[in-house]
Design a protein around this motif. Structure first.
Motif, PDB file in Angstrom:
ATOM      1  N   THR A 191      25.062  53.694  47.251  1.00 15.30           N
ATOM      2  CA  THR A 191      25.378  52.437  46.630  1.00 15.30           C
ATOM      3  C   THR A 191      24.950  52.370  45.194  1.00 15.30           C
ATOM      4  O   THR A 191      25.565  52.113  44.323  1.00 15.30           O
ATOM      5  N   LEU A 194      27.022  54.732  42.943  1.00  8.60           N
ATOM      6  CA  LEU A 194      28.519  54.016  42.639  1.00  8.60           C
ATOM      7  C   LEU A 194      28.335  52.997  41.752  1.00  8.60           C
ATOM      8  O   LEU A 194      29.109  52.803  40.926  1.00  8.60           O
ATOM      9  N   VAL A 198      30.319  52.585  38.094  1.00  8.69           N
ATOM     10  CA  VAL A 198      31.154  51.419  37.865  1.00  8.69           C
ATOM     11  C   VAL A 198      30.710  50.868  36.513  1.00  8.69           C
ATOM     12  O   VAL A 198      31.586  50.424  35.613  1.00  8.69           O
ATOM     13  N   LEU A 246      37.799  47.828  38.906  1.00  3.35           N
ATOM     14  CA  LEU A 246      37.159  47.657  40.378  1.00  3.35           C
ATOM     15  C   LEU A 246      37.893  47.961  41.377  1.00  3.35           C
ATOM     16  O   LEU A 246      38.810  46.587  41.517  1.00  3.35           O
ATOM     17  N   CYS A 247      37.991  48.779  42.150  1.00  7.77           N
ATOM     18  CA  CYS A 247      38.869  48.819  43.208  1.00  7.77           C
ATOM     19  C   CYS A 247      38.141  48.119  44.336  1.00  7.77           C
ATOM     20  O   CYS A 247      37.013  47.732  44.379  1.00  7.77           O
ATOM     21  N   GLU A 250      35.716  50.310  46.465  1.00  5.00           N
ATOM     22  CA  GLU A 250      34.398  50.194  45.670  1.00  5.00           C
ATOM     23  C   GLU A 250      33.542  48.951  45.796  1.00  5.00           C
ATOM     24  O   GLU A 250      32.505  48.715  45.993  1.00  5.00           O
ATOM     25  N   THR A 253      32.233  48.490  49.247  1.00  2.00           N
ATOM     26  CA  THR A 253      31.043  49.172  49.357  1.00  2.00           C
ATOM     27  C   THR A 253      29.662  48.670  48.792  1.00  2.00           C
ATOM     28  O   THR A 253      28.655  48.740  49.373  1.00  2.00           O
TER      29      THR A 253
END
Length: 486
Positions: A191, A194, A198, A246-247, A250, A253
């Motif tokens: 986490t 990621l 981002v 930002l997907c 993503e 998660t």
């Protein structure tokens, strides 16, 4: 909001302030009023001055189809609860005002001439002496609370359905791993990694777009205009750009990963320097993605947004974000503590010091663990090398004992070899009665075996053919047979 008033030498002054979002459920008003009042009064008392009186402000915009006067009437019970809670602590409320849609009403003044039933219009924004002084000083207008909230409230567009589907899918795979003690640490690492990626993406997009940084915000360098004194249109375009970067997967998660308190606390360390700006943008974007039934999950990103804003010197956004976090989850302890500290005017540096120390200690522990692991690997390699050397030495010793052929001798062969090498007595013939001197006759000729090969030579018993001699001792021969056996 509650504002404390102090009277020193006949001159009134404002003291501490306490602010809390108005709960949507009226059943929660009593506990909210008690919590807000106790926080302000006890906080002022800890700072050494109990307030002489309090002014209450109830601010809320009308809902769809609701008038400002209806808002005032709907909030009247809350105003009464605030007055009662303050009175219970021996601090009177000298004024309670409702502000809605550009007008204000007093809950304490009964005069219709002073306070008409339709309310009193407020001055136009930017026309006061204070607004003129702020403009002269170079301060920018921040916008209304509604505009602040618009940057943090969940989506209500068609994309919200896609985000909800992503949250459903990710939760099925991620939540069991978070609940498992063995995999929780791995999920936390994934986490945070990621989130770092981002944040780097956000920072790169800002540099590419040439967005100017915030001037005057302490501790921030290279922070885009989104995180502070940006205009409303600039903030909206910046938020839309972040949403595109930002997907859905993503975001899902990160939202679910931050529900772990340890992971959230480590993310709170991104509070200053170059990390603060991208982190604040990420927490805002995640708060907007907590759609549908995942509204309670917004407490974590909203609290982080409030903390970073407060740490960066923006108390207005900090209070709004923390109030929204408590609205999403009233029992969220981290938000309650930060909200109370922010309202009491505490210095966030004390919290920053704790988080910095935690970060340094964890880095030191990881370095020690890495060194110990390296030392253990080196010790294992040394042990393996020693064992290999010992094995080689043992093999060489076996070769030396086995003769020139190089084959390792068997245990029976080694025993026989040791026995063959046992020194014999060197005494004369007289020392052993009945023994013959070397080279004398009396030994039998070796027999032949069935295949024609000579049989092993066996000495005869002493005294054969001479008579009267004593027998020699029977010993073990080369091949394990007793001497004297035929």
């Amino acid at each position: 909001m509650l504002a404390a008033l102090h009277d020193r030498d006949g001159r009134g002054r404002f003291g501490g302030r306490a602010r809390l979002g108005i709960p949507g459920n009226a059943d929660d008003w009593a506990s909210a009023a008690r919590q807000l009042t106790e926080g302000l009064v006890k906080g002022s008392e800890r700072r050494g001055a109990l307030p002489e009186s309090i002014v209450a402000f109830l601010c809320q915009d009308p809902k769809d189809g609701e008038s400002a006067r209806e808002v005032m009437e709907r909030l009247r019970p809350l105003a009464q609860l605030l007055r009662t809670a303050c009175g219970a602590l021996d601090v009177p409320v000298i004024e309670a005002l409702c502000i809605s849609d550009g007008r204000f009403w007093s809950y304490c003044c009964p005069s219709a001439q002073c306070c008409p039933s339709d309310g009193t219009p407020m001055g136009l924004p930017g026309t006061s002496v204070l607004a003129a002084a702020a403009t002269y000083a170079g301060l920018q207008i921040r916008g209304s609370l509604r505009e602040f909230r618009a940057r943090l409230i969940p989506w209500e567009t068609a994309a919200a359905l896609e985000q909800e589907s992503a949250l459903n899918a990710v939760s099925m795979a991620l939540i069991p791993r978070i609940l498992d003690d063995e995999s929780r640490t791995v999920v936390a690492t994934e986490t945070l990694d990621l989130a770092h990626r981002v944040m780097s993406r956000f920072a790169d997009s800002t540099s590419a777009a040439g967005v100017p940084g915030v001037s005057g915000a302490p501790g921030l360098s290279g922070v885009p205009a989104v995180s502070g004194a940006a205009s409303v249109s600039g903030a909206l375009s910046a938020d839309l750009r972040d949403d595109e970067l930002l997907c859905h997967d993503e975001a899902a998660t990160l939202i679910l990963g931050l529900q772990d308190r340890t992971t959230r606390d480590r993310a709170a360390e991104w509070m200053e320097g170059d990390e603060a700006g991208p982190a604040l943008r990420l927490w805002r974007a995640l708060a907007r993605r907590c759609v549908g039934p995942y509204g309670e999950h917004a407490a974590a990103p909203l609290t982080l947004a409030g903390w970073v804003a407060w740490s960066s010197g923006d108390e207005l956004e900090a209070r709004e974000a923390l109030a929204m976090a408590l609205g999403a989850d009233p029992g969220y302890l981290f938000a309650r503590l930060l909200h109370q500290a922010c309202n009491e005017g505490l210095d966030p540096e004390s919290i920053r010091r704790c988080l910095r120390k935690e970060r340094v200690d964890r880095a030191g522990a990881e370095m020690i663990a890495s060194s110990a692991s390296s030392a253990s690997s080196a010790s294992s390699a040394s042990s393996a090398s020693s064992a290999s050397s010992a094995s080689s030495a043992s093999s060489a010793s076996s070769v030396d004992a086995g003769g020139a052929s190089g084959a390792a001798s068997t245990p029976s062969t080694r025993v026989a070899s040791r026995r063959r090498r046992k020194p014999r007595s060197t005494g004369s013939a007289e020392s052993r009665p009945g023994s013959r001197p070397s080279g004398t006759a009396g030994t039998r000729r070796p027999r032949s075996t069935a295949d024609g090969s000579p049989a092993p030579e066996a000495p005869t018993r002493a005294g054969d053919g001479t008579g009267g001699g004593t027998r020699s001792r029977r010993g073990t021969g080369r091949h394990g047979t007793k001497q004297g056996e035929t």
